[in-house]
Scaffold this active site. Sequence first.
Site, PDB file in Angstrom:
ATOM      1  N   GLU A   1       0.737  -1.316  -0.144  1.00 33.07           N
ATOM      2  CA  GLU A   1       0.086  -0.048   0.012  1.00 33.07           C
ATOM      3  C   GLU A   1       0.824   1.195   0.061  1.00 33.07           C
ATOM      4  O   GLU A   1       0.925   2.227  -0.023  1.00 33.07           O
ATOM      5  CB  GLU A   1      -1.144   0.185   1.351  1.00 33.07           C
ATOM      6  CG  GLU A   1      -1.825  -1.521   1.637  1.00 33.07           C
ATOM      7  CD  GLU A   1      -2.306  -0.729   2.584  1.00 33.07           C
ATOM      8  OE1 GLU A   1      -3.892  -1.725   2.214  1.00 33.07           O
ATOM      9  OE2 GLU A   1      -2.108  -1.552   3.415  1.00 33.07           O
TER      10      GLU A   1
ATOM     11  N   CYS B   1     -10.970   1.410   7.524  1.00 33.24           N
ATOM     12  CA  CYS B   1     -10.377   1.604   8.066  1.00 33.24           C
ATOM     13  C   CYS B   1     -11.551   2.822   7.166  1.00 33.24           C
ATOM     14  O   CYS B   1     -11.459   4.192   7.987  1.00 33.24           O
ATOM     15  CB  CYS B   1      -9.123   2.001   7.517  1.00 33.24           C
ATOM     16  SG  CYS B   1      -8.614   0.945   6.600  1.00 33.24           S
TER      17      CYS B   1
END
Lengths: 669, 669
Positions: free
Chosen positions: B328, B421
């Site tokens: 990521e 998230c």
Amino acid sequence: MAEPRPSSRTVADSAGEPATGAVLAAPAVPGPGAVGVLRPLGVGQVRLDPDGLLGQWYRRNATATLPHCVDRLETSGNLGNLRAAAGEAEQEFRGMWFADSDVYKTLEAASWRLAASAPGDEAGLRAFVAGTTALLARAQRPDGYLNSYFTLVEPGERWRKPHWSHELYCAGHLIQAAVAAGRAGVGDGLLEQARRFADLLVARFGPDGVDEVCGHPEIETALVELYRLTGHGPYLELAARFIDLRGRGLLTRGPFGPGYFQDHVPPRDAREVAGHAVRQQYLLAGMIDVAVETGDRELLAAAGRLWEDAVHTRTYVTGAHGSRHRDEAYGSPYELPPDRAYAETCAAIAGFQCSWRLLLATGEARYADEMERVLYNAVAVAVSCDGTRFFYSNPLQVRTGHVGGGEEASTRRLPWYSCACCPPNLARLFAALPGHLATADDEGLRIHLYGSATVDAAVRGVPVRLRMRTEYPWQGRVELTVTGPAGSAPWTLALRIPAWCPAYTVLVDGVPVRAEAPDGYVRLRRVWAHGTTVVLDLHLPVRQVSAHPRVDAVRGCVALTRGPLVYCLEQADLPPDAVLEDVRLDPEAPVVLALANGPGPSAPPVTLIASGFTVTTAGTSLYRTAARAGGTTTPVTLRAVPYFLWGHRAKGAMRVWIPARPAPHENSG
Amino acid sequence: MAEPRPSSRTVADSAGEPATGAVLAAPAVPGPGAVGVLRPLGVGQVRLDPDGLLGQWYRRNATATLPHCVDRLETSGNLGNLRAAAGEAEQEFRGMWFADSDVYKTLEAASWRLAASAPGDEAGLRAFVAGTTALLARAQRPDGYLNSYFTLVEPGERWRKPHWSHELYCAGHLIQAAVAAGRAGVGDGLLEQARRFADLLVARFGPDGVDEVCGHPEIETALVELYRLTGHGPYLELAARFIDLRGRGLLTRGPFGPGYFQDHVPPRDAREVAGHAVRQQYLLAGMIDVAVETGDRELLAAAGRLWEDAVHTRTYVTGAHGSRHRDEAYGSPYELPPDRAYAETCAAIAGFQCSWRLLLATGEARYADEMERVLYNAVAVAVSCDGTRFFYSNPLQVRTGHVGGGEEASTRRLPWYSCACCPPNLARLFAALPGHLATADDEGLRIHLYGSATVDAAVRGVPVRLRMRTEYPWQGRVELTVTGPAGSAPWTLALRIPAWCPAYTVLVDGVPVRAEAPDGYVRLRRVWAHGTTVVLDLHLPVRQVSAHPRVDAVRGCVALTRGPLVYCLEQADLPPDAVLEDVRLDPEAPVVLALANGPGPSAPPVTLIASGFTVTTAGTSLYRTAARAGGTTTPVTLRAVPYFLWGHRAKGAMRVWIPARPAPHENSG
């Protein structure tokens, strides 16, 4: 599915039969009843001259890579794991849970090497094979099971984690090593050990056993090879069963979806390559092997379809496969980023193996074209010039300021990896390389890959020796001379004309002959006499290659290629004030050759000298209104080196795809 | 490092002071002694009209997203985890080990929402805040520690896995929720709970404690916010200590290198953004907060440098960050693939938050430009039109035959994620959105984002009400009317002129005024009377944007933008026989606007109608000689829709970057 055909321990009388009459020492040898057009030669039947490029690679593999792998098996703990599994050492398990497979691949490589060596040579390698075979015998469980990780670390989990365990994957590589040893006549006992394990697999996973497949294909092709060597039908049947069980959702555990394991669709129904690239290619090899031995033309067609999909939508210009780091996977069609190419070395090797299998099955030149492309680029780049350092991932671009390193997105070949699948895989490919230059068919001999070598084959039972002399791939001239008697009956010498080759000439004893190659092979049929010389001259123009317009990642760029070689630019060849990312190629200026006395990383025999510019971009804005054209340019001379030799000099940027200025036309060809 | 400055529970007399004199209810409120040019307004001081785009988003968040998050906290087990940790339920731990943070983000969002609501409204949300606060009190350990995962699952591992545990990350979000509740005057007790935990952190990690940092930054900015609210210096000192301890190799465990954690170089020495993009941006927010409160101009300069690096080498045209799925992460400079853009929603949100902080600190318009870009594109795209489905990853291209799905490379907004998230992060951003439209400074008021709203502020102690009416971003006309008395002293109304805006006009009560904006703000200084109306008319031409020539992935392409909006093409708008990958834009043909009565996924208020071609490519070859030009083309009308609205119709390909034919010139601007 057709009934498995009986086989015998020796190959029946065939055109490719080795002069000695022994078992043919080569990988992927189809059985006598297999569907197939071509028959391979043994690795000992093609002796590569040490000075040609293929010969250099072969010799480097034997003298550097293979000993390096043997050494690393000791220092990395792979052999220690087996000693511990045998109860002879206290070592805690080291490395990946499938570390045994590195041992097996090295054994396979050693076997191919020994198959081409004189009996008194390679004493060290013989000792390694003998010692490791004995060690494996001691580590093997009484029921035939052999896996040091599950023996030492998770004994209660044996066979319980098929999506993850690699147990059948490791078994497959054991079997491939044993088949190689068996065909090479070395490794006494290894074949028996492998058969004991294989018999256990048949009992557990066979028609009366559980419906399971391995998360990492490999066992399929291995079992077919074992069948070919032993003639024992249940091995082939089990391989076919594993193929047929795939795509039924048996591998649903873990964070990966079924596509990662090629378990989302039955292989014979698959239309697209998918998931983890190495798994896909190993599965493909198993599909082809099962198909040709069982006469399952539907399965063979499915394999061909997947090969087409890969080559036409998901293959790099280097022949590499696998566009995504994430999951080491194929991506979407035409998703071929040069910078983030994962392009794992093992996927390139597996691609070579699949193309070889399809070449044997069909005789179609495009498969040999693909073998050549991947060998000279995606495979060759993975080995350092000295043969002891390796790439795992093989990107086509590394930027200035590259973020990466260590084992992830490395710009340096490393001596070994925590997951060391690639180095011994390279060792086994290069050790078996000689067997891939030529084949026999019903008409005579075919040459697929060009390299200086002596080829010994039997054509219709008559021994034939052919000397091949060439500077290929640096030069296109290939001289082939029949040395010795070649029988009184006519036979055909077929020479591959690569698809990239725009023109060629053929002389026989100095006389030009008309030589068309509608299917990619020039065929010369005659009664061949001692001394007859054929000269094939392949034109090797520098080609500016562009990609299909749907390959967004390299739009407006060209790659320079010559013959089978892809070239690249390296920062090391630019003036100090030029940055590789700012370079543009002038596609309208001629590209000329520079010759050197190579090969070596600093002086390849042929480099390409092109003209271009460096573009200076004012301002740092990442995005701007397109209409503001301009940009100052400075002429620069560009030097392109063979891609397989990049990364040996100062650390820096590299790129295969060069932006062209003016941009090349989109094309429809 | 400068001594922390004392603070008080109420903001000192300042231009931005709310009329009530209460604590300013907004995120990232600098303390009275902070370095900074601008002072924020509270979320209740800017009341968005429900019919403007920002107002629609704000209302959707309140009526759909926030209730959806509250519901999912129950059904996904987050609240159950806390009940189990409180000993009130038997539930086995569910979800990610940092699942508590989703609860805290939702609490924060609810607090901002309640701060802007009338006391009798939002009874359900008040009950959620009160009930969850009480639950947290019961789940909190006697020493102040609060983390359901480490309480339930790994009690012996508390504080032992800083690289992985997210314990301080979760603590940070608890603190941010408590600060929001404290500023909003809701959640009785939450602030005390957070302080108990924070005091434990000071004792453990403070100057007399261990040298450790959290693998996932967040605690740094949270502690500064807690300091700002409470005036308790040790919180600020600990935040500064965490910044100073980073980059010293404290996070060496696990498969990721230190760069993943931004632990490879001290933040104040860093020259490039690196590693996990969300972590980098959260760390950056903490750096800015520490810098402005301590007067650490070196640290502020370092933060600005990292912001520059991100925006100039590693930001998508949508404002998104994070080029790599793997880790990521940010990639190499100019590595910005549109198809494999990871572009996590949380990274976009964090980018917005960092730009806001730098805007407050410096008053420089470029930070507001960046806020606007990321808000209207990378953030907005992540929420479905109905507010209950979300993107985690926000690519700029999805191909025909896209490989991906589920939570990885999804082409569909999903109701929730196993790592959830993003949705509650969106909820807290949109709930706080009103506070980001305008700020106060020593001269008066500045408007940064345009949307129909009523702005209440105090200018030099005098309450001022401003009505803003606009169809922005669909139209460029913004009408601002002073409603009510605005004092007898002159003050400055500053209006941001976005960098993309080529021309604009300003009228005051119908009279054109000369209005330069050398620093990105038009400044109108006068004594303002009730009823005075300013009309700003921003020209919103369609722009064909190209990327810096080093962005290889979009070479030869343009993106269509208008105002702050990036547009895209969707397969759904093409004729049935056209394939999106074959489309070319004619950059020389005009692009016209089509207006509709939107907004809605099928009828956005403004779509762009362009001319182009579809290119038919003959043959399937992936690579071909570049010289073979040609290709048949068919004219096609292209309809581009706002990127933030893509993916609501038939599943299909999408692309922001459109290949241009003829190719756009490389430019130097």
